[in-house]
Design a protein around this motif. Sequence first.
Motif, mmCIF file in Angstrom:
data_model
loop_
_atom_site.group_PDB
_atom_site.id
_atom_site.type_symbol
_atom_site.label_atom_id
_atom_site.label_comp_id
_atom_site.label_asym_id
_atom_site.label_seq_id
_atom_site.Cartn_x
_atom_site.Cartn_y
_atom_site.Cartn_z
ATOM 1 N N TRP A 123 0.819 -1.207 0.000
ATOM 2 C CA TRP A 123 0.000 0.000 0.000
ATOM 3 C C TRP A 123 0.853 1.258 0.000
ATOM 4 N N GLU A 210 2.751 -5.604 -7.289
ATOM 5 C CA GLU A 210 2.389 -4.191 -7.351
ATOM 6 C C GLU A 210 3.219 -3.454 -8.387
ATOM 7 N N ASP A 376 -4.349 -5.181 -3.775
ATOM 8 C CA ASP A 376 -5.771 -5.542 -3.712
ATOM 9 C C ASP A 376 -5.983 -6.814 -2.903
ATOM 10 N N ASN A 380 -8.131 -7.427 0.881
ATOM 11 C CA ASN A 380 -9.007 -8.524 1.299
ATOM 12 C C ASN A 380 -8.659 -9.012 2.694
#
Length: 546
Positions: A123, A210, A376, A380
């Motif tokens: 992130w 990523e 992503d 989750n």
Amino acid sequence: MEELRMMRKILKSEEAVEKISDNSVVAISGFNLLVAPEYLILKLYERYKQTGHPKGLFLEVNPIPTAPGRVLDKIATELYNDPDQEFLSGILVTYPGWSPTLQKMIQENRIEGYTWSIGTASWFFREVARGLPGVLTRVGLGTFLDPREDGGYLNELAKKRKRCKIEVVNIQGREYLLYQAPKPTVALIRGTTADELGNITTEKEGSFTEILNLAQASKAEPNKGIVIAQVERIARYPSLNPQDIKVPGPLVDYVVVAPPEFHMQSANIHYDPRVSGELIPPITSNPALKSPLNTRKVIARRVLLEMINLVKKLGKPILVNLGIGIPTEVAEIATEEGLQEYVLTTVESGPFGGIALKGPDFGASIGPFAIISQPDQFANYEGGVIDAASLGFMEVDEKGNVNPSLLPGRLPGPGGFPVISYGSPRMFFAGHFTAGEKKLEIRNGKLKIVKDGEIEKFVKNVYKIVYNAALGLEKGQEVIYITERAVFRLTEKGLVLEEYAPGIDVDKDILDRMQFQPKISRKLDEMDERLFKKGLMGLKEDIKTI
């Protein structure tokens, strides 16, 4: 003129790495060797050896683009033997476990060493690309990542320079952690195919982690950087399907074609269409159908039993994460029992379904039905989108805190453990009850301890907290600790012993081998006898009514 401009993107490796200057912050893709730009990394180091440049590089890797004896591990070994090395100044790494020499460099203060969780690092690149200062999350509170504890620093040099830091932030009376690191000025990424514009696809990769976010972070203001992509082949522009493109060409500055030996799908697989999802194998072809009965299988079966009970409770298939070690075997047992359509597995790097590979091949799956980006996937986990997770443990203390891997003198890193264990609504920690040399046998449906491990894993206080049980209870998590001889549940009063293996003396084989006394359930019972018998458990029959 447009054709000339496009073709200038495709360079020889030597030309591409010349674009990287001294003191660059270099973000590199790679979940072990999955999407690791091995050729670019080796050529970058080769240039340093020949010219002394670039030097002073700070790497940001997630988790680490290497396998034992390959790429970064190989480079680290050479650097370790050079007391005057100037190639690396430091590293932010989420799992240095595949490079013992890199760990030694960090432990001996040769370079700065920092660690975060895989999800937080994933992130980070996305948030930096947005122009934000870092990642704001509650992951890591009350653990070794908390700045009131170790703060993610792996050595004294890191504590002194604080190039990466974690701060406590209070928002509306609630604590969060803000993870900050330098914005990358270079991104080294990898795909399968590039066209002349630099559009990158990943059709033959086992994951794409990523790579888009690394490119975006490098290109973001201020101090826009460069992006170099390693690929297997070049296609004509515009021949690629737009929906297959993972990194658009305008975000890529240079493209390098790698020799096949430096473009492995994973550590031990050059190319297998089942890993990239191009071919879904028949279930009957899986070797897991012949797995032997041992204590590892008993533990994995007990985890699966918990998951099947959840399937029955929810009345639908469940989405889960299975960590490295014994939890990876849960998927094999589910396939063996014909339950793979009821327990849908995920892997941190992005795959859904299939059979997760082990060791340095971890991150890849045989026969996934979907592959999404790593950030992503971790959404989750952190957001509790999954139904449950099973992770391994090395130590559990009387409060229920868990240390999966950290020991004095050992720096394997947290991996994805902090995010997954924080976010999953149900945690099934799985592992053997003791560690060290032991001999455990299964005879006539009972567990026989011939020689027990000398190392106690249920301790008064864990060495480092990586899962904070108090925070889990605050969130309302259901937490169970599963071993071959005992099953415990986390409560407000601590651990409660709920089950024991047939053939086991509870006092001698369980309570006397713990550094604290757990509560004993009023409904203390033997573990399901099917766990200790050969053949199928018949779990599919249990859910026929769904």
